[in-house]
Structure formats: C-alpha cells, structure tokens
Design a protein around this motif. Structure first.
Motif, mmCIF file in Angstrom:
data_model
loop_
_atom_site.group_PDB
_atom_site.id
_atom_site.type_symbol
_atom_site.label_atom_id
_atom_site.label_comp_id
_atom_site.label_asym_id
_atom_site.label_seq_id
_atom_site.Cartn_x
_atom_site.Cartn_y
_atom_site.Cartn_z
ATOM 1 N N SER A 109 0.847 -1.195 0.000
ATOM 2 C CA SER A 109 0.000 0.000 0.000
ATOM 3 C C SER A 109 0.881 1.243 0.000
ATOM 4 N N VAL A 110 0.270 2.357 -0.369
ATOM 5 C CA VAL A 110 0.949 3.653 -0.352
ATOM 6 C C VAL A 110 0.040 4.611 0.392
ATOM 7 N N GLN A 111 0.605 5.342 1.335
ATOM 8 C CA GLN A 111 -0.153 6.325 2.109
ATOM 9 C C GLN A 111 0.435 7.704 1.901
ATOM 10 N N MET A 112 -0.441 8.683 1.789
ATOM 11 C CA MET A 112 0.022 10.072 1.851
ATOM 12 C C MET A 112 0.144 10.414 3.329
ATOM 13 N N LEU A 113 1.278 10.939 3.696
ATOM 14 C CA LEU A 113 1.464 11.404 5.059
ATOM 15 C C LEU A 113 1.005 12.855 5.136
ATOM 16 N N PRO A 114 0.799 13.381 6.328
ATOM 17 C CA PRO A 114 0.345 14.766 6.440
ATOM 18 C C PRO A 114 1.210 15.719 5.617
ATOM 19 N N ASN A 115 0.522 16.667 4.990
ATOM 20 C CA ASN A 115 1.177 17.592 4.075
ATOM 21 C C ASN A 115 0.411 18.910 4.076
ATOM 22 N N GLU A 116 0.825 19.828 3.224
ATOM 23 C CA GLU A 116 0.204 21.152 3.183
ATOM 24 C C GLU A 116 -0.725 21.348 1.992
ATOM 25 N N GLU A 117 -1.056 20.281 1.293
ATOM 26 C CA GLU A 117 -1.955 20.397 0.155
ATOM 27 C C GLU A 117 -3.364 20.782 0.625
ATOM 28 N N THR A 118 -4.116 21.421 -0.236
ATOM 29 C CA THR A 118 -5.496 21.789 0.070
ATOM 30 C C THR A 118 -6.271 20.507 0.339
ATOM 31 N N PRO A 119 -7.000 20.411 1.464
ATOM 32 C CA PRO A 119 -7.685 19.167 1.810
ATOM 33 C C PRO A 119 -8.588 18.622 0.705
ATOM 34 N N ALA A 120 -9.352 19.468 0.031
ATOM 35 C CA ALA A 120 -10.246 18.984 -1.017
ATOM 36 C C ALA A 120 -9.454 18.370 -2.174
ATOM 37 N N ILE A 121 -8.312 18.950 -2.478
ATOM 38 C CA ILE A 121 -7.477 18.427 -3.567
ATOM 39 C C ILE A 121 -6.803 17.125 -3.123
ATOM 40 N N ALA A 122 -6.264 17.097 -1.927
ATOM 41 C CA ALA A 122 -5.644 15.869 -1.407
ATOM 42 C C ALA A 122 -6.671 14.745 -1.353
ATOM 43 N N ASN A 123 -7.899 15.061 -0.981
ATOM 44 C CA ASN A 123 -8.950 14.046 -0.925
ATOM 45 C C ASN A 123 -9.264 13.471 -2.295
ATOM 46 N N LYS A 124 -9.135 14.274 -3.352
ATOM 47 C CA LYS A 124 -9.330 13.748 -4.708
ATOM 48 C C LYS A 124 -8.314 12.646 -4.991
ATOM 49 N N VAL A 125 -7.091 12.872 -4.559
ATOM 50 C CA VAL A 125 -6.049 11.862 -4.744
ATOM 51 C C VAL A 125 -6.370 10.631 -3.893
ATOM 52 N N LEU A 126 -6.755 10.854 -2.651
ATOM 53 C CA LEU A 126 -7.060 9.741 -1.751
ATOM 54 C C LEU A 126 -8.250 8.919 -2.232
ATOM 55 N N GLN A 127 -9.216 9.578 -2.828
ATOM 56 C CA GLN A 127 -10.420 8.873 -3.284
ATOM 57 C C GLN A 127 -10.240 8.234 -4.665
ATOM 58 N N SER A 128 -9.187 8.588 -5.357
ATOM 59 C CA SER A 128 -8.909 7.989 -6.663
ATOM 60 C C SER A 128 -8.202 6.643 -6.443
ATOM 61 N N THR A 129 -7.840 6.007 -7.520
ATOM 62 C CA THR A 129 -7.094 4.750 -7.417
ATOM 63 C C THR A 129 -5.580 4.969 -7.546
ATOM 64 N N LEU A 130 -5.162 6.215 -7.544
ATOM 65 C CA LEU A 130 -3.739 6.522 -7.728
ATOM 66 C C LEU A 130 -2.859 5.775 -6.739
#
Length: 172
Positions: A109-130
């Motif tokens: 698995s791959v996890q995004m660790l806490p970062n400074e990206e805009t939450p709505a944009i980061a969530n798009k990545v998290l909700q995708s299959t990327l």
C-alpha cells in the motif's frame, strides 16, 4: 492484502499544522528519537506504520527500510519517501509518502502522510485509485509503471507519483 487509508491532511488553516508536520511528515526522525530511549526501539511502532500493518508489534532499521514484525516474524517493510523526495512539490508543498511492502518487497500500500496540500485536492487523490496503482508490483516494476495524474488534482498527484518513484529508485 492492501489497506486503503484516509490519513489526516494538515492545512494552512489548521492551527496545529506545524505540530502535525513535525510529528508525522518525517517518520524516520520519530523512529530515531524513540530508539534513543532504552527498550523503546523494539516496541515503538509509528502510527503510520500501524495503519499499514495493523498487527505490527515492532520495527527495526534495515538499510533504507524499516522491517516490521509481528509475533517475532517479519511481516513487511516500510519505506518513507522522505528524504528521497525532498524538493518534489505539489500545489502547496511536498507530499511525503509511506510505502508499505510485503516481505518479498512488493508494494502492499501507499499512504500520503500529512502535508500542506489543500484538503479537497488531497482528498481527490485519496479517493482515486492513484495510491493503489503500484500495489502488487516490485519496486523496480512500480517505478517504471506509467501512472496518470488525477483530474482536478494534477499538481498534487504528479508530486505523489514523483515522490513514489524517487523513493522506489533509491530503494532498488
């Protein structure tokens, strides 16, 4: 077995942004500081590693990796993208990752660790299959795999892809 995680994402509006970055963005520093305390090294398992390996009981430095153990048996490895991805930025900053690997060093698995990206944009990545794009692949094959950016989160997803590839290249 892949684990899909929805980690917290620090934002500029978050009053504890600095605290979150210090505590999670660079898991290695947390591990190293814990190892300085007698007896903690064998038992300390950072929360991001626990998220990827829920049965983990201990970790041990193994070159660029953290070997993860449960019941005295190796259950996998954790690879942090930092410091290998330092300077790779998304829209608002770096996007550090934790790459969980099987004992055979295939991507679990791959996890995004806490970062400074805009939450709505980061969530798009998290909700995708990327983040699942590399699951089941060796680091060599994963690094060479062509992965598309997420529409509406182009800078963030390209940063994730580049961060993953930088860590995979260094770890090969």
């Amino acid at each position: 077995m892949a684990v899909l995680l929805m980690p917290a994402v620090a934002t500029a509006q978050d009053d504890k942004q600095g605290e979150k970055k210090k505590s999670l963005a660079h898991g290695e520093s947390r591990i190293r500081s814990a190892e300085g305390v007698e007896g903690v090294s064998a038992l300390f398992v950072p929360q991001e590693i626990m998220a990827a390996f829920p049965t983990a009981e201990s970790t041990k430095e193994d070159g660029l990796f953290r070997a993860v153990y449960a019941n005295g048996q190796l259950i996998g490895y954790a690879l942090y993208s930092m410091p290998f991805s330092k300077g790779i930025k998304g829209y608002a900053g770096e996007t550090p990752l934790l790459i969980a690997l099987t004992p055979e060093k295939k991507v679990l698995s791959v996890q995004m660790l806490p970062n400074e990206e805009t939450p709505a944009i980061a969530n798009k990545v998290l909700q995708s299959t990327l983040l699942q794009s590399w699951n089941g692949l060796t680091l060599k094959k994963a690094r060479k795999k062509s992965v598309d950016a997420v529409t509406g989160a182009t800078y963030t997803s390209k940063s994730v892809i580049k961060s993953f590839k930088a860590a995979a290249k260094k770890a090969q």
